[in-house]
Structures are given as C-alpha cells and as structure tokens.
Motif scaffolding. Structure first.
Motif, PDB file in Angstrom:
ATOM      1  N   ILE A  51     -44.012  -8.919 -14.747  1.00  0.00           N
ATOM      2  CA  ILE A  51     -42.904  -8.400 -13.937  1.00  0.00           C
ATOM      3  C   ILE A  51     -42.501  -7.017 -14.436  1.00  0.00           C
ATOM      4  O   ILE A  51     -42.324  -6.075 -13.648  1.00  0.00           O
ATOM      5  CB  ILE A  51     -41.710  -9.368 -13.982  1.00  0.00           C
ATOM      6  CG1 ILE A  51     -42.051 -10.654 -13.230  1.00  0.00           C
ATOM      7  CG2 ILE A  51     -40.449  -8.720 -13.413  1.00  0.00           C
ATOM      8  CD1 ILE A  51     -41.115 -11.814 -13.502  1.00  0.00           C
ATOM      9  N   HIS A  52     -42.411  -6.866 -15.756  1.00  0.00           N
ATOM     10  CA  HIS A  52     -42.032  -5.570 -16.322  1.00  0.00           C
ATOM     11  C   HIS A  52     -43.016  -4.483 -15.909  1.00  0.00           C
ATOM     12  O   HIS A  52     -42.628  -3.357 -15.572  1.00  0.00           O
ATOM     13  CB  HIS A  52     -41.965  -5.676 -17.855  1.00  0.00           C
ATOM     14  CG  HIS A  52     -40.877  -6.599 -18.348  1.00  0.00           C
ATOM     15  ND1 HIS A  52     -40.851  -7.062 -19.650  1.00  0.00           N
ATOM     16  CD2 HIS A  52     -39.807  -7.156 -17.725  1.00  0.00           C
ATOM     17  CE1 HIS A  52     -39.799  -7.848 -19.804  1.00  0.00           C
ATOM     18  NE2 HIS A  52     -39.149  -7.932 -18.652  1.00  0.00           N
ATOM     19  N   ARG A  53     -44.291  -4.816 -15.921  1.00  0.00           N
ATOM     20  CA  ARG A  53     -45.299  -3.801 -15.543  1.00  0.00           C
ATOM     21  C   ARG A  53     -45.188  -3.442 -14.063  1.00  0.00           C
ATOM     22  O   ARG A  53     -45.380  -2.290 -13.664  1.00  0.00           O
ATOM     23  CB  ARG A  53     -46.701  -4.287 -15.910  1.00  0.00           C
ATOM     24  CG  ARG A  53     -46.872  -4.416 -17.422  1.00  0.00           C
ATOM     25  CD  ARG A  53     -48.217  -4.895 -17.908  1.00  0.00           C
ATOM     26  NE  ARG A  53     -48.158  -5.148 -19.348  1.00  0.00           N
ATOM     27  CZ  ARG A  53     -48.160  -4.164 -20.269  1.00  0.00           C
ATOM     28  NH1 ARG A  53     -48.274  -2.895 -19.874  1.00  0.00           N
ATOM     29  NH2 ARG A  53     -48.054  -4.449 -21.559  1.00  0.00           N
ATOM     30  N   GLU A  54     -44.808  -4.433 -13.261  1.00  0.00           N
ATOM     31  CA  GLU A  54     -44.595  -4.161 -11.833  1.00  0.00           C
ATOM     32  C   GLU A  54     -43.345  -3.295 -11.626  1.00  0.00           C
ATOM     33  O   GLU A  54     -43.300  -2.444 -10.739  1.00  0.00           O
ATOM     34  CB  GLU A  54     -44.478  -5.470 -11.041  1.00  0.00           C
ATOM     35  CG  GLU A  54     -45.826  -6.090 -10.715  1.00  0.00           C
ATOM     36  CD  GLU A  54     -46.647  -5.201  -9.776  1.00  0.00           C
ATOM     37  OE1 GLU A  54     -47.459  -4.377 -10.285  1.00  0.00           O
ATOM     38  OE2 GLU A  54     -46.473  -5.295  -8.561  1.00  0.00           O
ATOM     39  N   ILE A  55     -42.344  -3.498 -12.448  1.00  0.00           N
ATOM     40  CA  ILE A  55     -41.139  -2.655 -12.370  1.00  0.00           C
ATOM     41  C   ILE A  55     -41.527  -1.196 -12.620  1.00  0.00           C
ATOM     42  O   ILE A  55     -41.113  -0.284 -11.891  1.00  0.00           O
ATOM     43  CB  ILE A  55     -40.070  -3.110 -13.375  1.00  0.00           C
ATOM     44  CG1 ILE A  55     -39.527  -4.494 -13.004  1.00  0.00           C
ATOM     45  CG2 ILE A  55     -38.925  -2.090 -13.444  1.00  0.00           C
ATOM     46  CD1 ILE A  55     -38.645  -5.121 -14.083  1.00  0.00           C
ATOM     47  N   ALA A  56     -42.361  -0.981 -13.630  1.00  0.00           N
ATOM     48  CA  ALA A  56     -42.809   0.393 -13.928  1.00  0.00           C
ATOM     49  C   ALA A  56     -43.578   0.970 -12.740  1.00  0.00           C
ATOM     50  O   ALA A  56     -43.373   2.125 -12.353  1.00  0.00           O
ATOM     51  CB  ALA A  56     -43.684   0.401 -15.177  1.00  0.00           C
ATOM     52  N   ARG A  57     -44.401   0.144 -12.120  1.00  0.00           N
ATOM     53  CA  ARG A  57     -45.227   0.638 -11.000  1.00  0.00           C
ATOM     54  C   ARG A  57     -44.375   0.938  -9.775  1.00  0.00           C
ATOM     55  O   ARG A  57     -44.596   1.926  -9.071  1.00  0.00           O
ATOM     56  CB  ARG A  57     -46.297  -0.408 -10.648  1.00  0.00           C
ATOM     57  CG  ARG A  57     -47.279   0.022  -9.574  1.00  0.00           C
ATOM     58  CD  ARG A  57     -48.346  -1.032  -9.295  1.00  0.00           C
ATOM     59  NE  ARG A  57     -47.819  -2.204  -8.608  1.00  0.00           N
ATOM     60  CZ  ARG A  57     -47.670  -2.268  -7.265  1.00  0.00           C
ATOM     61  NH1 ARG A  57     -47.953  -1.209  -6.511  1.00  0.00           N
ATOM     62  NH2 ARG A  57     -47.191  -3.361  -6.690  1.00  0.00           N
ATOM     63  N   LEU A  58     -43.371   0.118  -9.519  1.00  0.00           N
ATOM     64  CA  LEU A  58     -42.588   0.237  -8.286  1.00  0.00           C
ATOM     65  C   LEU A  58     -41.374   1.164  -8.414  1.00  0.00           C
ATOM     66  O   LEU A  58     -40.833   1.633  -7.420  1.00  0.00           O
ATOM     67  CB  LEU A  58     -42.131  -1.153  -7.833  1.00  0.00           C
ATOM     68  CG  LEU A  58     -43.249  -2.131  -7.449  1.00  0.00           C
ATOM     69  CD1 LEU A  58     -42.662  -3.526  -7.195  1.00  0.00           C
ATOM     70  CD2 LEU A  58     -44.020  -1.634  -6.227  1.00  0.00           C
ATOM     71  N   THR A  59     -40.929   1.427  -9.628  1.00  0.00           N
ATOM     72  CA  THR A  59     -39.716   2.246  -9.811  1.00  0.00           C
ATOM     73  C   THR A  59     -39.817   3.627  -9.172  1.00  0.00           C
ATOM     74  O   THR A  59     -38.861   4.060  -8.497  1.00  0.00           O
ATOM     75  CB  THR A  59     -39.355   2.367 -11.314  1.00  0.00           C
ATOM     76  OG1 THR A  59     -38.821   1.106 -11.750  1.00  0.00           O
ATOM     77  CG2 THR A  59     -38.301   3.451 -11.548  1.00  0.00           C
ATOM     78  N   PRO A  60     -40.949   4.334  -9.301  1.00  0.00           N
ATOM     79  CA  PRO A  60     -40.991   5.677  -8.688  1.00  0.00           C
ATOM     80  C   PRO A  60     -40.702   5.667  -7.188  1.00  0.00           C
ATOM     81  O   PRO A  60     -40.173   6.624  -6.634  1.00  0.00           O
ATOM     82  CB  PRO A  60     -42.415   6.159  -8.980  1.00  0.00           C
ATOM     83  CG  PRO A  60     -42.809   5.419 -10.212  1.00  0.00           C
ATOM     84  CD  PRO A  60     -42.189   4.059 -10.064  1.00  0.00           C
TER      85      PRO A  60
END
Ligand SMILES: O=C(O)[C@H](O)[C@@H](O)[C@H](O)[C@H](O)COP(=O)(O)O
Length: 239
Positions: A51-60
């Motif tokens: 989930i954390h890695r997806e947050i990084a991917r989707l935040t931009p």
C-alpha cells in the motif's frame, strides 16, 4: 455506538493495495480541501508495504500535500534505528521520503529510550503534546492469530488503558515492541483493516463474528465514525 463495519473485497493483494492507497489519498485531499491537517497512524507488515508503495506511485497524480499530513504509527519494533525491522524505516523507504512527508513521529528505537516501557511512555507524551490522540485514520494489519498493531492474544496489554505500551516476548519477531493500546486506537475516527491472504481468513471471520478481544484482538478495534475491512478474496474466504 460505533457504526457497523464495512467490508470491501478486492481480487488480490495488488488490487487491494491500489484501492487502499487511492482511498487514503482521496480522504487526505478532502480533509485538506476543508482546511484540515489530517492525522494518520500507519502499520507495519507485508500488505502495508504494498500500500505504501502504491501511495508513492499515486501521490503525484493527487492533490495531497504530504507536508500537511501528520504521520504516527500504531506500533513499532523496539530495535536499533537503522534496523530493517523498523516499520518507520520501511515506510520512509516505501513512500514517506518520496512524497515529502515532514510531520512524521516515529516511535522510539533502542537509541532513543532505555527500555521498551520508557519508549512507550515517551510516545504517549508526544501524542499528548500534539493533541493527536484523535487520529483521522488508523490503518492496521492483522496477524493469523488476530493480533493488530503489537497487541497479541492473551497479552496483558490488551487491558491497558494507557495510550501506548511496551510489549516483550512478542510471538511475532522481533520480541520487543511499542504499541498503541485499544483505547488509543479506538479514539480514531476511521479504522481501516488491511488484510491479504488466506492465512488471515479465519482471524477476519472471527473478528467480524464478534470474537472475544483477548482471543482475537482485532475484534476490539472500531472507529468512532467508520470501520472498514479492506480485504482481498483470500482474506475474505471464510466470511
Ligand atoms: O509491526 C508489525 O508486525 C505490524 O504492525 C503487525 O501488526 C502487522 O501489521 C501484522 O502482523 C500483519 O503483518 P503481515 O501483513 O506481514 O502479515
């Protein structure tokens, strides 16, 4: 009276991770649009890392300003700060550093506190100082035994009324941990359970079926306004 828990089932772990990350970013953006500075508590574990890695991917692609999010943890391993076992180190590597989070309150490590109880007391003081006993969203993984954070079946910390406690002899290594308590977790507006894999299916069904909190600690946590079980099909297979 807390509202009935909601259950959301996704195909698999990756789909679950994308859905939770998207929902979190949406909630954070809405809170900031309303002038708020949302306070969240992270968890450790495998699906949490996805989930954390997806947050990084989707935040931009989101409107979220991570400089205006206050980040806490529900639990942490009481080990050296540079240990790969640290939930905070894993979260920093997975997304916090990448998204520019600046209001990050790690739980003490062995470099910060003389022992696990002193570390728990220090974290409780930090939470009181920041008035953040009221989390907007607390995220929790769950173990096959129904543990959440570092509150394990049959452990005395399940009955603690402090904000945070030290745990020794954890059945899940490493043995020493700091954990928020059930009363602290239950002050959250929203509690999100993040569960992937068939190994958790029995614990999920027991928690949703009203098990005793001393047997299934997850059964003792509910948000004041919302409790959501984000599951993949395997984790939901005993419902
Ligand atoms: O510090 C920890 O170990 C976690 O906070 C713990 O509560 C974790 O969330 C569950 O054990 C699920 O972990 P997995 O997702 O790796 O099964």
């Amino acid at each position: 009276m807390t509202p009935e828990p909601l259950v959301e089932v996704h195909e698999d772990g990756p789909a679950l991770a994308t859905a939770v990350a998207g929902e979190l970013l949406s909630r954070l953006a809405d809170a900031q649009d309303a002038g708020g500075v949302p306070r969240i508590a992270l968890t450790g574990g495998t699906i949490a890392d996805q989930i954390h890695r997806e947050i990084a991917r989707l935040t931009p692609g989101s409107e979220v300003d991570w400089g205006r999010v206050v980040v806490w943890w529900g639990d942490e391993r009481f080990v050296a700060p540079e240990s790969p076992d640290r939930n905070s180190g894993q979260a920093r590597a997975a997304f916090l550093d990448a998204v520019g989070a600046t209001q990050v309150h790690e739980m003490p490590s062995t470099a910060d506190a003389s022992d696990v109880d002193a570390g728990a007391a220090a974290y409780a003081d930090a939470l009181r100082r920041h008035g953040s006993g009221e989390f907007d969203i607390v995220m929790l993984g769950i173990g096959p035994d129904g543990h959440i954070a570092s509150l394990f079946p049959g452990f005395p910390q399940l009955d603690a009324d402090a904000i945070a406690v030290g745990v020794t002899g954890s059945p899940k290594p490493p043995p020493e941990r700091i954990s928020l308590t059930l009363p602290a977790l239950n002050r959250a507006r929203s509690v999100w359970f993040l569960v992937s894999g068939s190994g958790k299916a029995r614990a999920v069904a027991a928690a949703l079926g009203g098990a005793d909190v001393h047997e299934i600690p997850a059964a003792g946590v509910a948000g004041r306004e919302e409790t959501v079980w984000f599951l993949d099909r395997e984790a939901a297979s005993a419902l």
